[in-house]
Write a protein that holds these residues in place. Structure first.
Motif, PDB file in Angstrom:
ATOM      1  N   SER A   8       0.846  -1.191   0.000  1.00  0.00           N
ATOM      2  CA  SER A   8       0.000   0.000   0.000  1.00  0.00           C
ATOM      3  C   SER A   8       0.876   1.233   0.000  1.00  0.00           C
ATOM      4  CB  SER A   8      -0.906  -0.003   1.233  1.00  0.00           C
ATOM      5  OG  SER A   8      -1.729  -1.138   1.207  1.00  0.00           O
ATOM      6  N   THR A  11       2.343   3.434   3.406  1.00  0.00           N
ATOM      7  CA  THR A  11       1.759   2.766   4.567  1.00  0.00           C
ATOM      8  C   THR A  11       0.491   3.470   5.052  1.00  0.00           C
ATOM      9  OG1 THR A  11       3.194   3.992   6.053  1.00  0.00           O
ATOM     10  CG2 THR A  11       3.913   1.805   5.381  1.00  0.00           C
ATOM     11  N   PRO A  12      -0.596   3.286   4.325  1.00  0.00           N
ATOM     12  CA  PRO A  12      -1.822   3.990   4.663  1.00  0.00           C
ATOM     13  C   PRO A  12      -2.210   3.798   6.115  1.00  0.00           C
ATOM     14  CG  PRO A  12      -2.263   2.032   3.352  1.00  0.00           C
ATOM     15  CD  PRO A  12      -0.784   2.272   3.311  1.00  0.00           C
ATOM     16  N   GLY A  13      -2.646   4.866   6.702  1.00  0.00           N
ATOM     17  CA  GLY A  13      -3.098   4.795   8.073  1.00  0.00           C
ATOM     18  C   GLY A  13      -1.994   5.033   9.081  1.00  0.00           C
ATOM     19  N   ASN A  14      -0.762   5.001   8.637  1.00  0.00           N
ATOM     20  CA  ASN A  14       0.311   5.309   9.575  1.00  0.00           C
ATOM     21  C   ASN A  14       0.170   6.724  10.097  1.00  0.00           C
ATOM     22  OD1 ASN A  14       1.738   3.010   9.820  1.00  0.00           O
ATOM     23  ND2 ASN A  14       3.470   3.620   8.570  1.00  0.00           N
ATOM     24  N   VAL A  47      -5.531  16.629   8.531  1.00  0.00           N
ATOM     25  CA  VAL A  47      -5.922  16.804   7.129  1.00  0.00           C
ATOM     26  C   VAL A  47      -4.718  16.581   6.216  1.00  0.00           C
ATOM     27  CG1 VAL A  47      -6.867  18.409   5.418  1.00  0.00           C
ATOM     28  CG2 VAL A  47      -7.802  18.366   7.734  1.00  0.00           C
ATOM     29  N   ASN A  50      -4.031  12.854   5.978  1.00  0.00           N
ATOM     30  CA  ASN A  50      -4.983  12.143   5.128  1.00  0.00           C
ATOM     31  C   ASN A  50      -4.867  12.550   3.664  1.00  0.00           C
ATOM     32  OD1 ASN A  50      -6.894  10.285   6.706  1.00  0.00           O
ATOM     33  ND2 ASN A  50      -6.772  12.084   8.021  1.00  0.00           N
ATOM     34  N   THR A  51      -4.515  13.793   3.416  1.00  0.00           N
ATOM     35  CA  THR A  51      -4.310  14.223   2.035  1.00  0.00           C
ATOM     36  C   THR A  51      -3.120  13.488   1.421  1.00  0.00           C
ATOM     37  OG1 THR A  51      -5.255  16.381   2.553  1.00  0.00           O
ATOM     38  CG2 THR A  51      -3.957  16.217   0.533  1.00  0.00           C
ATOM     39  N   LEU A  53      -2.054  10.584   2.355  1.00  0.00           N
ATOM     40  CA  LEU A  53      -2.485   9.200   2.173  1.00  0.00           C
ATOM     41  C   LEU A  53      -3.254   9.038   0.860  1.00  0.00           C
ATOM     42  CD1 LEU A  53      -3.008   6.315   3.287  1.00  0.00           C
ATOM     43  CD2 LEU A  53      -5.047   7.243   4.388  1.00  0.00           C
ATOM     44  N   LEU A  54      -4.198   9.930   0.626  1.00  0.00           N
ATOM     45  CA  LEU A  54      -4.983   9.857  -0.610  1.00  0.00           C
ATOM     46  C   LEU A  54      -4.092  10.084  -1.830  1.00  0.00           C
ATOM     47  CD1 LEU A  54      -8.286  11.734   0.365  1.00  0.00           C
ATOM     48  CD2 LEU A  54      -7.863   9.271   0.286  1.00  0.00           C
ATOM     49  N   TYR A  57      -2.487   6.883  -2.775  1.00  0.00           N
ATOM     50  CA  TYR A  57      -3.401   6.014  -3.537  1.00  0.00           C
ATOM     51  C   TYR A  57      -3.622   6.559  -4.952  1.00  0.00           C
ATOM     52  CZ  TYR A  57      -4.612   3.257   0.596  1.00  0.00           C
ATOM     53  OH  TYR A  57      -4.559   2.416   1.666  1.00  0.00           O
ATOM     54  N   ALA A  58      -3.712   7.864  -5.066  1.00  0.00           N
ATOM     55  CA  ALA A  58      -3.897   8.458  -6.398  1.00  0.00           C
ATOM     56  C   ALA A  58      -2.695   8.160  -7.291  1.00  0.00           C
ATOM     57  CB  ALA A  58      -4.116   9.967  -6.270  1.00  0.00           C
TER      58      ALA A  58
ATOM     59  N   LEU B 296     -10.405   5.926  -2.694  1.00  0.00           N
ATOM     60  CA  LEU B 296     -10.508   7.282  -3.250  1.00  0.00           C
ATOM     61  C   LEU B 296     -11.952   7.680  -3.522  1.00  0.00           C
ATOM     62  CD1 LEU B 296      -7.439   6.923  -5.621  1.00  0.00           C
ATOM     63  CD2 LEU B 296      -7.607   8.558  -3.718  1.00  0.00           C
ATOM     64  N   GLY B 323     -10.800  14.736   9.569  1.00  0.00           N
ATOM     65  CA  GLY B 323      -9.656  14.911   8.684  1.00  0.00           C
ATOM     66  C   GLY B 323      -9.783  14.108   7.406  1.00  0.00           C
ATOM     67  N   ALA B 327     -10.045  15.866   3.679  1.00  0.00           N
ATOM     68  CA  ALA B 327      -9.093  15.484   2.630  1.00  0.00           C
ATOM     69  C   ALA B 327      -9.841  14.951   1.409  1.00  0.00           C
ATOM     70  CB  ALA B 327      -8.120  14.439   3.170  1.00  0.00           C
ATOM     71  N   THR B 335      -8.475  12.486 -10.284  1.00  0.00           N
ATOM     72  CA  THR B 335      -8.287  11.249  -9.522  1.00  0.00           C
ATOM     73  C   THR B 335      -9.607  10.511  -9.349  1.00  0.00           C
ATOM     74  OG1 THR B 335      -6.419  12.214  -8.335  1.00  0.00           O
ATOM     75  CG2 THR B 335      -7.514  10.339  -7.312  1.00  0.00           C
ATOM     76  N   SER B 385      -2.677   1.313  10.899  1.00  0.00           N
ATOM     77  CA  SER B 385      -3.891   1.551  11.674  1.00  0.00           C
ATOM     78  C   SER B 385      -4.981   0.539  11.346  1.00  0.00           C
ATOM     79  CB  SER B 385      -4.384   2.974  11.376  1.00  0.00           C
ATOM     80  OG  SER B 385      -5.782   3.035  11.397  1.00  0.00           O
ATOM     81  N   ASN B 389      -7.342   0.094   7.913  1.00  0.00           N
ATOM     82  CA  ASN B 389      -6.797  -0.994   7.099  1.00  0.00           C
ATOM     83  C   ASN B 389      -7.391  -2.371   7.362  1.00  0.00           C
ATOM     84  OD1 ASN B 389      -4.416   0.242   5.483  1.00  0.00           O
ATOM     85  ND2 ASN B 389      -4.243   1.114   7.539  1.00  0.00           N
TER      86      ASN B 389
END
Lengths: 78, 459
Positions: A8, A11-14, A47, A50-51, A53-54, A57-58, B296, B323, B327, B335, B385, B389
């Protein structure tokens, strides 16, 4: 499937966002202003996290070439 | 860990008792209320008990029986709803302070109305991640729902209250919603049966939305027979017959779905496939990108939904949700469109796989419920997390809109679960396989104690 695809992004969510991908973090304050959103200072770290993180993924998704005739699935039927 | 006891009765068995006059609906409902008041202090699965209205409806059921009228197939059976289903006369909060000043619902959500018409009694609203955005049911406003099989562990989410109240034996069935895995993840971690029906099949009138492109509602129950019955009533299309299980082609998902899972879960999956007599393994392509697309789309649609309120009342949101929604609201259109285009592409890949098998078997989570004081899981060697996840195996399937039956495995210790994934509209095949696994002793739900079925209240 390559290992690069399996992992991922960032590391999403870290809780930590910092790292090599920091330069990819979008200009959150400007983006918020464009949609009329005022982000309280207390919320900004979350924010930003999370931005980022997104964005990870993008980037993952953007690395896949789709054919031009692949239409968005707005009227999706399973 | 609490020692589980054998379940005493499910919804259909309870309804049979009431319909036959061996128990009154009022005694069942008041007994369930008393049980929740005593035992839910440990689990925090219920947010509101709908006491007066529930007793009044139970009295109606008893009057119908006394008058010789048909009280319905679920006569007098209490159930709970995730707090995003409208229940007439109640405020639908979606687990948030933000909506608490809304007017009470003027009517039931369609699926709640159908169950009520079948004689079932809405008894409680149930805890959830705020606005269904999470996999852990850690809610700043209502507290964390605890896993009945070990209250030191998470129940999963976002329909955590729905799963925990069934696992605790406080309610025989409940309703949840599933956008990225919110029925399947808590069903697995709490060891109950759950169904995410085919996307678009269930009416969503009266259900507070999260992600319009992915939202589905479905039941959770302590027996697969109850799950099927409740599903049929919710869909207004009972499954009158199931296919012969030997005619159902089953395959196991490999690749992404075989990585990161516990040894015990691997062994249980082996046992399931051996029993079903199938050894085919199918690997879906680009699963990581499918998960990314679901992530997304959820962020963008959820963020857009809440943007007007985030502009005015951001600080009223749960910090864990705020948050993420902010976002998501800022996600670039390019996207979002790419994610929806990828969804179209991935649909074709999944349908190609379903040409080779009728039911695909996959794990639901990587392992057992994480501890509340350590809400994390290991993915690809990294600690991540749990809230964000726990759905790594459910989100890619959510993108497809396929029906999925979450089956609780018959394992020692903390619950584990698997997903039975089918083609659109093939719920009957999923139930055929689920019933086979239940009858073979490979899958089962073991509520702590079926308090709703206790016979301590005479008619």
């Amino acid at each position: 499937m390559s290992s690069a695809e399996r992992v991922s992004p960032s590391t999403p969510g870290n809780s930590g966002v910092a790292g090599d991908d920091d330069h990819k973090v979008p200009p959150v304050a400007e983006m918020a202003r464009l949609i009329g959103l005022s982000i309280p200072a207390a919320c900004m770290p979350d924010v930003l996290k999370n931005t980022a993180l997104l964005q990870g993924y993008a980037d993952l998704l953007g690395g896949f070439a789709l054919p031009d005739d692949c239409e968005p699935a707005y009227e999706y039927e399973p | 860990m609490t020692e589980p006891r054998s379940p005493l009765a499910g919804a259909l068995a309870l309804a049979a008792e009431i319909r036959a006059g061996r128990r009154s609906a009022v005694s069942v409902v008041t007994g369930a209320i008393a049980d929740i008041e005593v035992r839910d202090t440990r689990f925090n699965s219920v947010t509101r008990i709908l006491g007066a209205a529930a007793v009044a409806q139970a009295e109606e059921v008893d009057r119908a029986i006394a008058a010789g009228r048909d009280p319905g197939p679920l006569a007098g059976v209490p159930f709970g709803v995730k707090d995003l289903f409208d229940v007439q006369g109640e405020v639908t909060t979606a687990g948030s302070l933000v909506l608490r000043d809304n007017p009470p619902a003027a009517r039931d959500a369609t699926v709640v109305a159908r169950l009520r018409a079948a004689g079932a009694v809405p008894l409680a609203t149930l805890n959830m991640d705020e606005f269904a955005y999470g996999f852990s049911t850690e809610n700043t406003h209502n507290g964390t729902t605890r896993n009945p099989h070990d209250p030191e562990r998470l129940a999963g989410g976002s329909s955590g209250g729905s799963a925990a109240s069934v696992a605790a034996g406080m309610l025989p069935f409940t309703l949840g919603s599933d956008t990225n895995g919110s029925i399947r993840v808590p069903s697995s971690l709490c060891g109950v049966w759950g169904l995410k029906p085919t996307y678009g099949q269930m009416p969503l009138q009266g259900v507070y939305p999260f992600v319009a492109s992915l939202d589905v509602v479905g039941p959770m129950a302590s027996t697969v027979e109850d799950l099927q019955a409740v599903y049929g009533i919710m869909a207004d299309a009972p499954l009158v017959s199931l296919p012969v299980v030997e005619d159902v082609r089953v395959a196991r998902l490999g690749g992404w779905f075989a990585s990161n899972i516990s040894t015990e879960l691997t062994a249980a999956l082996d046992a399931v496939m051996t029993h079903l007599g199938h050894d085919r393994v199918i690997e879906l392509p680009e699963v990581a990108r499918a998960r990314a697309s679901a992530f997304l789309i959820s962020a963008a649609e959820g963020g857009n939904l809440h943007l007007p309120r985030l502009r005015r009342r951001a600080m009223q949101y749960d910090p864990a949700t705020r948050g993420r929604l902010m976002a998501g609201a800022m996600l670039p259109a390019a996207t979002f469109v790419q994610a929806h285009r990828f969804r179209r592409w991935f649909r074709a890949q999944v349908h190609a796989a379903l040409a080779q098998a009728d039911v695909l078997v996959a794990p639901t989570t990587v392992g057992i419920a994480p501890r509340i004081d350590q809400p994390s899981i290991i993915v690809d060697g990294k600690t991540v997390s749990a809230r964000a996840n726990l759905g790594i195996f459910t989100q890619p399937i959510s993108l497809t809109g396929l029906p999925v039956l979450a089956a609780p495995l018959a394992v020692e210790g903390m619950p584990l679960g698997i997903q039975l994934i089918g083609a659109p509209g093939s719920e009957a095949r999923l139930f055929a396989v689920a019933r086979e696994l239940e009858s073979a002793g490979l899958a089962r739900c073991t509520p702590l104690a079926a308090g709703f079925a206790a016979k301590d209240s005479p008619c």
